[in-house]
Design a protein around this motif. Sequence first.
Motif, PDB file in Angstrom:
ATOM      1  N   THR A 273      10.481  -8.825  17.678  1.00  0.00           N
ATOM      2  CA  THR A 273      12.337  -9.452  17.554  1.00  0.00           C
ATOM      3  C   THR A 273      12.328 -10.303  16.944  1.00  0.00           C
ATOM      4  OG1 THR A 273      10.573 -10.512  19.084  1.00  0.00           O
ATOM      5  CG2 THR A 273      11.449  -8.036  20.252  1.00  0.00           C
ATOM      6  N   GLY A 274      11.986 -11.099  16.790  1.00  0.00           N
ATOM      7  CA  GLY A 274      12.706 -12.394  15.632  1.00  0.00           C
ATOM      8  C   GLY A 274      13.892 -11.796  15.048  1.00  0.00           C
ATOM      9  N   ARG A 275      14.598 -12.661  14.241  1.00  0.00           N
ATOM     10  CA  ARG A 275      15.220 -12.696  12.690  1.00  0.00           C
ATOM     11  C   ARG A 275      15.115 -13.479  12.086  1.00  0.00           C
ATOM     12  NH1 ARG A 275      15.296  -8.490  15.154  1.00  0.00           N
ATOM     13  NH2 ARG A 275      16.986  -7.689  15.527  1.00  0.00           N
ATOM     14  N   GLY A 276      14.932 -13.738  10.866  1.00  0.00           N
ATOM     15  CA  GLY A 276      15.637 -15.212   9.982  1.00  0.00           C
ATOM     16  C   GLY A 276      14.559 -14.752   8.556  1.00  0.00           C
ATOM     17  N   LYS A 277      14.654 -15.730   7.934  1.00  0.00           N
ATOM     18  CA  LYS A 277      14.273 -15.590   6.839  1.00  0.00           C
ATOM     19  C   LYS A 277      12.566 -14.774   6.602  1.00  0.00           C
ATOM     20  CE  LYS A 277      16.636 -18.611   3.788  1.00  0.00           C
ATOM     21  NZ  LYS A 277      16.420 -19.608   2.331  1.00  0.00           N
ATOM     22  N   LEU A 278      12.454 -15.218   7.174  1.00  0.00           N
ATOM     23  CA  LEU A 278      10.185 -14.629   7.528  1.00  0.00           C
ATOM     24  C   LEU A 278      10.072 -13.410   7.738  1.00  0.00           C
ATOM     25  CD1 LEU A 278       7.206 -15.393   6.612  1.00  0.00           C
ATOM     26  CD2 LEU A 278       7.549 -15.666   9.257  1.00  0.00           C
ATOM     27  N   LEU A 279      11.201 -13.060   9.164  1.00  0.00           N
ATOM     28  CA  LEU A 279      10.786 -11.610   9.121  1.00  0.00           C
ATOM     29  C   LEU A 279      12.003 -10.966   9.001  1.00  0.00           C
ATOM     30  CD1 LEU A 279       9.817 -12.348  13.695  1.00  0.00           C
ATOM     31  CD2 LEU A 279       8.665 -11.429  10.806  1.00  0.00           C
ATOM     32  N   ASN A 280      12.690 -11.054   7.937  1.00  0.00           N
ATOM     33  CA  ASN A 280      14.354 -10.444   7.474  1.00  0.00           C
ATOM     34  C   ASN A 280      13.459 -10.138   6.444  1.00  0.00           C
ATOM     35  OD1 ASN A 280      16.086 -10.095   9.905  1.00  0.00           O
ATOM     36  ND2 ASN A 280      17.172 -11.751   8.598  1.00  0.00           N
ATOM     37  N   ASP A 281      12.158 -10.082   5.776  1.00  0.00           N
ATOM     38  CA  ASP A 281      11.642 -10.057   4.537  1.00  0.00           C
ATOM     39  C   ASP A 281      10.809  -8.910   5.011  1.00  0.00           C
ATOM     40  OD1 ASP A 281       9.731  -9.599   2.362  1.00  0.00           O
ATOM     41  OD2 ASP A 281      10.677 -11.370   1.803  1.00  0.00           O
ATOM     42  N   ASP A 282      11.244  -7.381   4.474  1.00  0.00           N
ATOM     43  CA  ASP A 282      10.518  -6.049   3.908  1.00  0.00           C
ATOM     44  C   ASP A 282       9.007  -5.953   3.860  1.00  0.00           C
ATOM     45  OD1 ASP A 282      12.576  -5.150   5.098  1.00  0.00           O
ATOM     46  OD2 ASP A 282      12.982  -3.825   2.937  1.00  0.00           O
ATOM     47  N   TYR A 283       8.280  -6.890   2.857  1.00  0.00           N
ATOM     48  CA  TYR A 283       7.645  -7.233   2.633  1.00  0.00           C
ATOM     49  C   TYR A 283       6.643  -8.096   3.683  1.00  0.00           C
ATOM     50  CZ  TYR A 283       9.271  -5.220  -1.956  1.00  0.00           C
ATOM     51  OH  TYR A 283       9.202  -4.021  -2.726  1.00  0.00           O
ATOM     52  N   VAL A 284       7.661  -8.649   4.452  1.00  0.00           N
ATOM     53  CA  VAL A 284       6.525  -9.662   5.368  1.00  0.00           C
ATOM     54  C   VAL A 284       6.095  -9.736   6.560  1.00  0.00           C
ATOM     55  CG1 VAL A 284       6.608 -11.978   6.202  1.00  0.00           C
ATOM     56  CG2 VAL A 284       7.297 -11.893   4.412  1.00  0.00           C
ATOM     57  N   ARG A 285       7.508  -8.070   6.973  1.00  0.00           N
ATOM     58  CA  ARG A 285       6.819  -7.026   7.904  1.00  0.00           C
ATOM     59  C   ARG A 285       5.145  -6.343   7.587  1.00  0.00           C
ATOM     60  NH1 ARG A 285      12.394  -7.149   7.690  1.00  0.00           N
ATOM     61  NH2 ARG A 285      12.150  -4.475   7.326  1.00  0.00           N
ATOM     62  N   ALA A 286       5.709  -5.995   6.591  1.00  0.00           N
ATOM     63  CA  ALA A 286       4.896  -4.623   5.768  1.00  0.00           C
ATOM     64  C   ALA A 286       3.047  -5.828   5.812  1.00  0.00           C
ATOM     65  CB  ALA A 286       5.276  -4.312   5.238  1.00  0.00           C
ATOM     66  N   ALA A 287       3.491  -6.781   5.557  1.00  0.00           N
ATOM     67  CA  ALA A 287       2.278  -7.481   4.377  1.00  0.00           C
ATOM     68  C   ALA A 287       1.271  -7.959   6.561  1.00  0.00           C
ATOM     69  CB  ALA A 287       2.165  -8.744   4.883  1.00  0.00           C
ATOM     70  N   ILE A 288       2.273  -8.261   7.611  1.00  0.00           N
ATOM     71  CA  ILE A 288       1.290  -8.766   9.468  1.00  0.00           C
ATOM     72  C   ILE A 288       1.422  -7.463   9.598  1.00  0.00           C
ATOM     73  CG2 ILE A 288       2.700  -8.991  11.434  1.00  0.00           C
ATOM     74  CD1 ILE A 288       4.219 -10.577  10.218  1.00  0.00           C
ATOM     75  N   ASN A 289       1.921  -6.288   9.240  1.00  0.00           N
ATOM     76  CA  ASN A 289       1.941  -4.927   9.871  1.00  0.00           C
ATOM     77  C   ASN A 289       0.010  -4.755   9.629  1.00  0.00           C
ATOM     78  OD1 ASN A 289       1.442  -2.328  11.430  1.00  0.00           O
ATOM     79  ND2 ASN A 289       3.028  -1.467  10.640  1.00  0.00           N
ATOM     80  N   MET A 290      -0.524  -4.801   8.093  1.00  0.00           N
ATOM     81  CA  MET A 290      -1.730  -4.355   6.840  1.00  0.00           C
ATOM     82  C   MET A 290      -2.478  -4.715   8.004  1.00  0.00           C
ATOM     83  SD  MET A 290      -0.759  -5.204   3.144  1.00  0.00           S
ATOM     84  CE  MET A 290       0.416  -4.174   3.363  1.00  0.00           C
ATOM     85  N   THR A 291      -2.552  -6.613   7.551  1.00  0.00           N
ATOM     86  CA  THR A 291      -3.909  -7.336   8.112  1.00  0.00           C
ATOM     87  C   THR A 291      -4.126  -7.381   9.003  1.00  0.00           C
ATOM     88  OG1 THR A 291      -3.719  -9.454   7.982  1.00  0.00           O
ATOM     89  CG2 THR A 291      -2.226  -9.454   9.553  1.00  0.00           C
ATOM     90  N   ILE A 292      -3.499  -6.926  10.347  1.00  0.00           N
ATOM     91  CA  ILE A 292      -4.579  -5.962  11.588  1.00  0.00           C
ATOM     92  C   ILE A 292      -5.456  -5.583  11.302  1.00  0.00           C
ATOM     93  CG2 ILE A 292      -4.406  -5.663  13.814  1.00  0.00           C
ATOM     94  CD1 ILE A 292      -2.923  -7.934  13.023  1.00  0.00           C
TER      95      ILE A 292
END
Length: 498
Positions: A273-292
């Motif tokens: 639900t956040g916005r900004g440079k970090l979470l707007n990066d497609d690769y960062v969201r994928a990295a967060i998802n895959m590390t769990i």
Amino acid sequence: MSARPALLRRHRSLIAALVALAAIGGCSNKGSGPVIVSVVGDREDVTKPLQQLPDPAAKLILEATAQGLVAFDASGEILPALAQRWIVEDDGRSYIFRLRRAFWPDGTRVTARDVARMLLSRIVAQRRLDPDGPLDAVQSVVPMTGEVIEIKLAVARPFLLQMLAQPQMAILSREGGTGPYRRAQQGEALFLTPIDRATSDEDVDEDEPIPPSQTRVLRAENAALAIIRFREERAALVLGGRFVDLPLLLPAGVERDAVRTDPVQGMLGLAVTGRGKLLNDDYVRAAINMTIDRSALSALFPLGGWATSEQILPSALDLGRSPTAPAWAGQTIDERRALGNATMTRWRADNGDPAPLRIALPQGPGATLIFGLLRRDLAAIGLTAQRVPMKQKDADLRLIDEVAPYDSALWYLGRIGCARAVHCSDAADAELQAASLASDSANRIAHIAQAEALMQAHNGYIALGAPIRWSLVSKRLNGFQSSRRARHPLNHLFRRPN
């Protein structure tokens, strides 16, 4: 029959019931008195239930005091409620409901005009939250006679009845609903007494008193107090248990046979639900998802039949194919974290160290366990985590813990769509809208399938598993069934004879 005599009869029944409640006071839930029920929740769940949905306590009080046209039984099947019967015509585009005889709490008769007006208001409100669900095709709700209403659809929607059976579709006025119970406050408890039998379609003696065993004493309270009340045999039933309170059962010493789990489907995971440079990066969201590491969740919540998940949909449902797996699904956790670390190294080189991810979670030991797992796993790719309350508006990740109201991929996709303030895919949202406008089922399914693939690739939702719903049930209580809807109508329960 005039409204006033019926109202007087209801008042007499309610007064007698309250006298019985005062007599039982804080006594145990033995013998032939009211069935005492605790539901995990708080005062607002029962005083403002429509505003507190989908909390289990809010659902329970609505289905106990305010019927919709139809309802779910204990096994999750559709059964009559305010409508005594219905027919479906025009190839599924017309639903005609005949209402049963019912009265508002002030004694006035419920009419088709009342129901049509209130139901249309509920449909409009629900479409704001679920714009592509089965209510999207409703064109009108029309009173045909004093006892008959028709819902007209632009196109057939196979899950319409499931949606109409939801608590948020209950028909109620400012004074309350049409039962199956009337409510009255007595201290911290609600006393629920069956509606006057004179207002039903059954052939009963209007002056016959309501047996105390048919009444219910309901408390919305925190899980710890509800569990202790049950353990001390001062309640026959605890409802509304979720993963957040599951760790309390073992130290409380509750018998294993008393714990019942519901085989529900739905969503337990984190919406971005956040916005900004970090979470707007497609690769960062994928990295967060895959590390769990989902496998660790099974050890935190060792329930038979409960499974973790890495994908949005639990099964094919009406998708037309198997759900899309994440691109990294076949990799080991070490391989996934290596990719995640590479992504974060690149991001830091361009942007510096990111702020901690604010994760909105509810209170409770189960949520504390999940936060510990998330903090550890995010640290594996160099991200820090901060736990914040569910009410905090600027969270980066927010827990979703909801049972699916109907069996369609559209609910899952709509729950994390753009209308729900989740970091969403505009292309996927366009596909959902195209599905809503599709004139034939094949075209509709094709658009849904495309939307699902785009949403899975977008990583705006981090799936963890199915929701967890549990209850505590006394050996003295009959009629309780595990429910794939997590719905347990109080009027379907009865006490075993001593």
